[in-house]
Design a protein around this motif. Sequence first.
Motif, PDB file in Angstrom:
ATOM      1  N   VAL A 181      -4.320  -1.634   5.629  1.00 42.74           N
ATOM      2  CA  VAL A 181      -4.181  -2.205   4.292  1.00 42.74           C
ATOM      3  C   VAL A 181      -2.751  -2.719   4.116  1.00 42.74           C
ATOM      4  O   VAL A 181      -1.786  -1.970   4.246  1.00 42.74           O
ATOM      5  CB  VAL A 181      -4.501  -1.158   3.194  1.00 42.74           C
ATOM      6  N   GLY A 183      -1.772  -4.357   1.210  1.00 38.77           N
ATOM      7  CA  GLY A 183      -1.400  -4.116  -0.177  1.00 38.77           C
ATOM      8  C   GLY A 183      -2.471  -4.594  -1.130  1.00 38.77           C
ATOM      9  O   GLY A 183      -3.641  -4.750  -0.750  1.00 38.77           O
ATOM     10  N   TYR A 184      -2.053  -4.871  -2.365  1.00 35.35           N
ATOM     11  CA  TYR A 184      -2.974  -5.270  -3.427  1.00 35.35           C
ATOM     12  C   TYR A 184      -2.391  -6.469  -4.156  1.00 35.35           C
ATOM     13  O   TYR A 184      -1.186  -6.601  -4.303  1.00 35.35           O
ATOM     14  CB  TYR A 184      -3.190  -4.107  -4.409  1.00 35.35           C
ATOM     15  N   THR A 219      -6.267  -6.760   3.373  1.00 33.50           N
ATOM     16  CA  THR A 219      -6.406  -5.978   4.593  1.00 33.50           C
ATOM     17  C   THR A 219      -5.873  -6.760   5.780  1.00 33.50           C
ATOM     18  O   THR A 219      -5.902  -7.993   5.800  1.00 33.50           O
ATOM     19  CB  THR A 219      -7.868  -5.574   4.839  1.00 33.50           C
ATOM     20  N   ARG A 222      -7.809  -6.060  -2.650  1.00 36.63           N
ATOM     21  CA  ARG A 222      -7.154  -5.337  -1.557  1.00 36.63           C
ATOM     22  C   ARG A 222      -6.938  -6.324  -0.420  1.00 36.63           C
ATOM     23  O   ARG A 222      -7.876  -7.021  -0.008  1.00 36.63           O
ATOM     24  CB  ARG A 222      -8.018  -4.177  -1.086  1.00 36.63           C
ATOM     25  N   ASP A 269       0.850  -1.193   0.000  1.00 31.05           N
ATOM     26  CA  ASP A 269       0.000   0.000   0.000  1.00 31.05           C
ATOM     27  C   ASP A 269       0.884   1.241   0.000  1.00 31.05           C
ATOM     28  O   ASP A 269       1.619   1.487   0.950  1.00 31.05           O
ATOM     29  CB  ASP A 269      -0.917  -0.023   1.227  1.00 31.05           C
TER      30      ASP A 269
END
Length: 143
Positions: free
Chosen positions: A93, A95-96, A119, A117, A86
């Motif tokens: 969060v 990251g992705y 979390t 996403r 993130d």
Amino acid sequence: MDSNIAENEHEKNIADRELKKECFQYARDNFQGKYFTNADTGRDILVSRDGLDKWYNSTKSREQSISIKRLDLILENSKQTDTETDRKNRHTVDGYSYFTSNMDINGKPYKITLLTRETHGKNSKYYYHFLEDIKIEPDSGLA
């Protein structure tokens, strides 16, 4: 995975904006609040209203609109290709994750890129997806 979808007769006869609204409502009725297990990672992915809203706001084409009707298959069958942290360094969060799959929409091939996403301490959440044209070379055997 049946990776084909096409507009039905009703959908062919309505304006782009109306098609997008109907497909959004379909996604809300059929996917919102549900979890789908991605076969590649084994992770559960939650479809939230936030993700559907992000998809709705970024959708510009008829093909993108009707692709949401196969969101369950996209979530379950896409292959993870990348991750990133993130950039805003939010404490909730991590990251992705990026995933890809292919789908024929209205008879044309597309690459689908899916983002989730990640979390802190929770399941992955659908962030949105988008389509990219697949260029078919005349001598590739796909044309």
